[in-house]
Design a protein around this motif. Structure first.
Motif, PDB file in Angstrom:
ATOM      1  N   LYS A   1      13.295  -3.106  -4.706  1.00 44.47           N
ATOM      2  CA  LYS A   1      14.263  -2.592  -3.733  1.00 44.47           C
ATOM      3  C   LYS A   1      13.584  -1.645  -2.734  1.00 44.47           C
ATOM      4  CE  LYS A   1      18.498  -3.058  -6.454  1.00 44.47           C
ATOM      5  NZ  LYS A   1      19.590  -2.354  -7.176  1.00 44.47           N
ATOM      6  N   LYS A   2      12.657  -0.828  -3.224  1.00 38.94           N
ATOM      7  CA  LYS A   2      11.904   0.059  -2.331  1.00 38.94           C
ATOM      8  C   LYS A   2      11.068  -0.768  -1.347  1.00 38.94           C
ATOM      9  CE  LYS A   2      11.362   4.093  -5.379  1.00 38.94           C
ATOM     10  NZ  LYS A   2      10.378   4.935  -6.124  1.00 38.94           N
TER      11      LYS A   2
ATOM     12  N   ALA B   1       0.837  -1.205   0.000  1.00 41.08           N
ATOM     13  CA  ALA B   1       0.000   0.000   0.000  1.00 41.08           C
ATOM     14  C   ALA B   1       0.870   1.253   0.000  1.00 41.08           C
ATOM     15  CB  ALA B   1      -0.926  -0.015   1.211  1.00 41.08           C
ATOM     16  N   GLU B   2       1.948   1.233   0.777  1.00 43.44           N
ATOM     17  CA  GLU B   2       2.874   2.368   0.843  1.00 43.44           C
ATOM     18  C   GLU B   2       3.646   2.512  -0.467  1.00 43.44           C
ATOM     19  OE1 GLU B   2       5.178   5.553   2.401  1.00 43.44           O
ATOM     20  OE2 GLU B   2       3.282   4.662   3.068  1.00 43.44           O
ATOM     21  N   LEU B   3       4.066   1.387  -1.031  1.00 43.80           N
ATOM     22  CA  LEU B   3       4.866   1.385  -2.253  1.00 43.80           C
ATOM     23  C   LEU B   3       4.141   2.051  -3.422  1.00 43.80           C
ATOM     24  CD1 LEU B   3       7.524   0.250  -3.578  1.00 43.80           C
ATOM     25  CD2 LEU B   3       6.196  -1.789  -4.167  1.00 43.80           C
ATOM     26  N   PHE B   4       2.832   1.840  -3.486  1.00 46.69           N
ATOM     27  CA  PHE B   4       2.051   2.346  -4.620  1.00 46.69           C
ATOM     28  C   PHE B   4       1.064   3.443  -4.205  1.00 46.69           C
ATOM     29  CE2 PHE B   4       3.031  -2.083  -6.141  1.00 46.69           C
ATOM     30  CZ  PHE B   4       3.905  -1.681  -7.150  1.00 46.69           C
TER      31      PHE B   4
ATOM     32  N   LEU C   1      -4.696  -4.612  -6.102  1.00 50.18           N
ATOM     33  CA  LEU C   1      -3.420  -5.300  -5.923  1.00 50.18           C
ATOM     34  C   LEU C   1      -3.362  -6.001  -4.569  1.00 50.18           C
ATOM     35  CD1 LEU C   1      -0.452  -5.971  -6.612  1.00 50.18           C
ATOM     36  CD2 LEU C   1       0.161  -3.842  -5.447  1.00 50.18           C
ATOM     37  N   LEU C   2      -3.819  -5.327  -3.519  1.00 46.54           N
ATOM     38  CA  LEU C   2      -3.771  -5.910  -2.176  1.00 46.54           C
ATOM     39  C   LEU C   2      -4.613  -7.181  -2.101  1.00 46.54           C
ATOM     40  CD1 LEU C   2      -3.909  -2.744   0.119  1.00 46.54           C
ATOM     41  CD2 LEU C   2      -1.925  -3.907  -0.863  1.00 46.54           C
ATOM     42  N   GLU C   3      -5.737  -7.182  -2.795  1.00 45.17           N
ATOM     43  CA  GLU C   3      -6.580  -8.386  -2.848  1.00 45.17           C
ATOM     44  C   GLU C   3      -5.839  -9.513  -3.564  1.00 45.17           C
ATOM     45  OE1 GLU C   3     -10.134  -6.990  -4.715  1.00 45.17           O
ATOM     46  OE2 GLU C   3     -10.911  -6.047  -2.892  1.00 45.17           O
ATOM     47  N   PHE C   4      -5.158  -9.166  -4.649  1.00 47.15           N
ATOM     48  CA  PHE C   4      -4.373 -10.155  -5.387  1.00 47.15           C
ATOM     49  C   PHE C   4      -3.234 -10.685  -4.513  1.00 47.15           C
ATOM     50  CE2 PHE C   4      -0.698 -11.148  -8.103  1.00 47.15           C
ATOM     51  CZ  PHE C   4      -1.245 -12.127  -8.924  1.00 47.15           C
TER      52      PHE C   4
ATOM     53  N   LEU D   1      11.078  -1.075   2.889  1.00 48.01           N
ATOM     54  CA  LEU D   1       9.868  -0.893   3.699  1.00 48.01           C
ATOM     55  C   LEU D   1       9.604  -2.060   4.650  1.00 48.01           C
ATOM     56  CD1 LEU D   1       7.461   0.483   0.921  1.00 48.01           C
ATOM     57  CD2 LEU D   1       8.296   1.769   2.907  1.00 48.01           C
ATOM     58  N   THR D   2      10.153  -3.230   4.331  1.00 52.45           N
ATOM     59  CA  THR D   2       9.780  -4.426   5.093  1.00 52.45           C
ATOM     60  C   THR D   2      10.888  -5.070   5.915  1.00 52.45           C
ATOM     61  OG1 THR D   2      10.232  -5.822   3.149  1.00 52.45           O
ATOM     62  CG2 THR D   2       7.956  -5.078   3.468  1.00 52.45           C
TER      63      THR D   2
END
Length: 200
Positions: free
Chosen positions: A82-83, A30-33, A44-47, A87-88
């Motif tokens: 890489k981003k 969610a943060e990335l996009f 995307l999150l559902e996928f 984040l993780t």
């Protein structure tokens, strides 16, 4: 029906099986996009939640090609990956995210089975996280993306000369089940009660 007495080799998925990481990784996507439309990111999150076994590289590609409907180069995929790692990785290296039920089993049975990890997580991140969490000592090998999990499992079987009927994959997604099916090995669906996924 699995005859547990025949099992000598265990291949573990990582996210959602050893580490309760699905929520953190969902937030990271969610943060990335975040600059993209909210409804597209939600798709995307559902996928992502339905496809726990596949890599960030595949999910990033899927987002652009199937949701945003534009091409993305390998270089761009790597840049986003890489981003995502930034984040993780640090958050996932906290031992409070280890799933106690799985960890207790691993510690108790490490001398009874040949244990490996095959994950959709980035391999370098995975190795670093396992080292920081002092998990590496329990596994004969640890493997991750960008190599697809199908191939990772196949390589584990071949390189160790394992018998299919003596090997089981423990995972928490439909993708993991399909990997086991494709490699003709047993499958056990792990249920993480903190995560709404395949075994819900």
């Amino acid at each position: 029906m699995i005859n547990i007495e025949n099992i000598k080799n265990i291949i573990f998925d990582f996210d959602g099986v050893i580490l309760d990481s699905v929520g953190l990784k969902t937030q990271a996507f969610a943060e990335l996009f975040k600059e993209f439309p909210e409804n597209k990111v939600k798709e995307l999150l559902e996928f992502h939640l339905k496809n726990g076994g596949i890599s960030r590289y595949q999910k990033i590609q899927y987002f652009f090609e199937n949701i945003i409907h534009r091409e993305i180069s390998d270089g761009e995929i790597l840049k986003y990956a890489k981003k995502y790692s930034k984040l993780t990785k640090e958050k996932l290296s906290n031992s409070r995210h280890i799933i106690k039920e799985t960890f207790d089993f691993i510690k108790k049975n490490q001398k009874c089975y040949n244990m490996h990890i095959a994950s959709g997580a980035d391999e370098q991140d995975l190795l670093e996280i396992c080292d920081k969490l002092k998990l590496s000592q329990y596994f004969l090998s640890i493997h991750g993306s960008p190599t697809k999990k199908d191939i990772l499992v196949k390589n584990i079987l071949i390189s160790n000369n394992y018998q299919n009927k003596e090997t089981i994959l423990i995972g928490d997604s439909v993708n993991d089940f399909e990997v086991a099916l494709n490699n003709k090995i047993c499958f056990y669906g792990f249920k993480n009660f903190n995560y709404k996924g395949f075994m819900q």
